[in-house]
Design a protein around this motif. Structure first.
Motif, PDB file in Angstrom:
ATOM      1  N   GLY A  74       0.790  -1.224   0.000  1.00 44.68           N
ATOM      2  CA  GLY A  74       0.000   0.000   0.000  1.00 44.68           C
ATOM      3  C   GLY A  74       0.825   1.279   0.000  1.00 44.68           C
ATOM      4  N   LYS A  75       2.135   1.138  -0.053  1.00 46.17           N
ATOM      5  CA  LYS A  75       3.012   2.301  -0.068  1.00 46.17           C
ATOM      6  C   LYS A  75       3.126   2.827  -1.500  1.00 46.17           C
ATOM      7  N   LYS A  76       3.343   4.135  -1.632  1.00 48.22           N
ATOM      8  CA  LYS A  76       3.479   4.686  -2.975  1.00 48.22           C
ATOM      9  C   LYS A  76       4.710   4.129  -3.658  1.00 48.22           C
ATOM     10  N   MET A  77       4.549   3.807  -4.937  1.00 49.59           N
ATOM     11  CA  MET A  77       5.662   3.226  -5.688  1.00 49.59           C
ATOM     12  C   MET A  77       6.417   4.309  -6.440  1.00 49.59           C
ATOM     13  N   ASP A  78       7.666   3.984  -6.795  1.00 48.81           N
ATOM     14  CA  ASP A  78       8.490   4.879  -7.594  1.00 48.81           C
ATOM     15  C   ASP A  78       8.254   4.614  -9.071  1.00 48.81           C
ATOM     16  N   LYS A  79       8.418   5.666  -9.854  1.00 40.61           N
ATOM     17  CA  LYS A  79       8.323   5.503 -11.312  1.00 40.61           C
ATOM     18  C   LYS A  79       9.723   5.377 -11.892  1.00 40.61           C
ATOM     19  N   LYS A  80       9.894   4.409 -12.741  1.00 40.88           N
ATOM     20  CA  LYS A  80      11.187   4.231 -13.391  1.00 40.88           C
ATOM     21  C   LYS A  80      10.989   4.201 -14.899  1.00 40.88           C
ATOM     22  N   ASP A  81      11.933   4.808 -15.596  1.00 42.64           N
ATOM     23  CA  ASP A  81      11.939   4.715 -17.061  1.00 42.64           C
ATOM     24  C   ASP A  81      12.726   3.487 -17.453  1.00 42.64           C
ATOM     25  N   VAL A  82      12.186   2.670 -18.297  1.00 48.72           N
ATOM     26  CA  VAL A  82      12.958   1.535 -18.786  1.00 48.72           C
ATOM     27  C   VAL A  82      12.883   1.483 -20.305  1.00 48.72           C
ATOM     28  N   GLY A  83      13.872   0.853 -20.899  1.00 47.88           N
ATOM     29  CA  GLY A  83      13.886   0.735 -22.343  1.00 47.88           C
ATOM     30  C   GLY A  83      14.237   2.048 -23.008  1.00 47.88           C
ATOM     31  N   LYS A  84      14.109   2.057 -24.299  1.00 47.43           N
ATOM     32  CA  LYS A  84      14.507   3.233 -25.072  1.00 47.43           C
ATOM     33  C   LYS A  84      13.448   3.563 -26.117  1.00 47.43           C
ATOM     34  N   GLU A  85      13.252   4.833 -26.300  1.00 47.34           N
ATOM     35  CA  GLU A  85      12.460   5.380 -27.405  1.00 47.34           C
ATOM     36  C   GLU A  85      11.280   4.555 -27.857  1.00 47.34           C
ATOM     37  N   PRO A  86      10.149   4.639 -27.318  1.00 46.86           N
ATOM     38  CA  PRO A  86       9.881   5.465 -26.139  1.00 46.86           C
ATOM     39  C   PRO A  86      10.215   4.705 -24.881  1.00 46.86           C
ATOM     40  N   GLU A  87      10.543   5.456 -23.862  1.00 45.69           N
ATOM     41  CA  GLU A  87      10.772   4.811 -22.582  1.00 45.69           C
ATOM     42  C   GLU A  87       9.429   4.362 -22.017  1.00 45.69           C
ATOM     43  N   VAL A  88       9.488   3.280 -21.311  1.00 45.15           N
ATOM     44  CA  VAL A  88       8.281   2.749 -20.704  1.00 45.15           C
ATOM     45  C   VAL A  88       8.344   3.094 -19.221  1.00 45.15           C
ATOM     46  N   LEU A  89       7.255   3.632 -18.729  1.00 43.23           N
ATOM     47  CA  LEU A  89       7.214   4.039 -17.335  1.00 43.23           C
ATOM     48  C   LEU A  89       6.693   2.876 -16.485  1.00 43.23           C
ATOM     49  N   VAL A  90       7.533   2.438 -15.593  1.00 43.99           N
ATOM     50  CA  VAL A  90       7.163   1.292 -14.764  1.00 43.99           C
ATOM     51  C   VAL A  90       7.091   1.752 -13.319  1.00 43.99           C
ATOM     52  N   ASP A  91       6.143   1.233 -12.571  1.00 43.47           N
ATOM     53  CA  ASP A  91       6.079   1.546 -11.145  1.00 43.47           C
ATOM     54  C   ASP A  91       6.737   0.416 -10.368  1.00 43.47           C
ATOM     55  N   THR A  92       7.608   0.770  -9.444  1.00 45.13           N
ATOM     56  CA  THR A  92       8.251  -0.265  -8.640  1.00 45.13           C
ATOM     57  C   THR A  92       8.094   0.071  -7.160  1.00 45.13           C
ATOM     58  N   CYS A  93       7.938  -0.960  -6.359  1.00 50.96           N
ATOM     59  CA  CYS A  93       7.863  -0.758  -4.919  1.00 50.96           C
ATOM     60  C   CYS A  93       9.289  -0.752  -4.375  1.00 50.96           C
ATOM     61  N   ASP A  94       9.640   0.290  -3.626  1.00 50.83           N
ATOM     62  CA  ASP A  94      11.029   0.328  -3.152  1.00 50.83           C
ATOM     63  C   ASP A  94      11.269  -0.640  -1.992  1.00 50.83           C
ATOM     64  N   ARG A  95      10.219  -1.287  -1.551  1.00 47.58           N
ATOM     65  CA  ARG A  95      10.434  -2.366  -0.585  1.00 47.58           C
ATOM     66  C   ARG A  95      10.668  -3.693  -1.298  1.00 47.58           C
ATOM     67  N   GLY A  96      10.693  -3.628  -2.625  1.00 43.50           N
ATOM     68  CA  GLY A  96      11.041  -4.826  -3.401  1.00 43.50           C
ATOM     69  C   GLY A  96       9.900  -5.804  -3.607  1.00 43.50           C
ATOM     70  N   HIS A  97       8.656  -5.317  -3.527  1.00 37.32           N
ATOM     71  CA  HIS A  97       7.536  -6.243  -3.689  1.00 37.32           C
ATOM     72  C   HIS A  97       7.277  -6.621  -5.140  1.00 37.32           C
TER      73      HIS A  97
END
Ligand SMILES: [Zn+2]
Ligand SMILES: [Zn+2]
Length: 137
Positions: A74-97
């Motif tokens: 239930g904690k807010k996740m971080d957004k990460k850019d992955v891949g290239k052109e276009p980058e894909v926005l992925v949400d990740t839990c910083d607690r590693g879930h």
């Protein structure tokens, strides 16, 4: 598990011993920690270690997109850019879930695999992703 976007109950999909939670409403996909890795490694995708490493180390994406909450803690996740052109926005839990892909993002990612932007164009993970999520429009 509840979808972090639309709060619908997600369905569990099993494929070659890997379980994914998918939302039938918004087509988002949740990968428990390690499942994406396992899936890609099972299919021996080349370049995957670099890709996963890059994803883990990438800084938080600058975006106005609303933060999603981890369906596990239930904690807010971080957004990460992955891949290239276009980058894909992925949400990740910083607690590693785990990782969250919005509907369509997995398809964009699989397109990057199939075009050789990430890894090798013939890698079998592409077939898996396309079978699972459909080919890009
Ligand atoms: Zn949803
Ligand atoms: Zn979490």
């Amino acid at each position: 598990m509840i979808c972090p976007v639309c709060k619908a109950d997600m369905i569990v999909v099993e494929y070659h011993d890997i379980e994914l939670d998918m939302c039938a409403e918004c087509k988002g996909v949740w990968f428990d920690s390690g499942e994406l890795e396992l899936m890609l490694k099972t299919h021996q995708a080349e370049g995957i270690d670099e890709f996963l490493e890059e994803m883990r180390n990438s800084t938080d994406a600058k975006t106005d997109e609303k933060k999603r909450k981890c369906p596990i803690c239930g904690k807010k996740m971080d957004k990460k850019d992955v891949g290239k052109e276009p980058e894909v926005l992925v949400d990740t839990c910083d607690r590693g879930h785990g990782l969250w892909f919005d509907g369509g993002e997995v398809v964009q990612l699989s397109h990057q695999f199939s075009s050789g932007t990430i890894g090798h164009p013939d890698n079998p993970a592409v077939g898996f992703l396309e079978e699972f999520f459909g080919t890009p429009e």
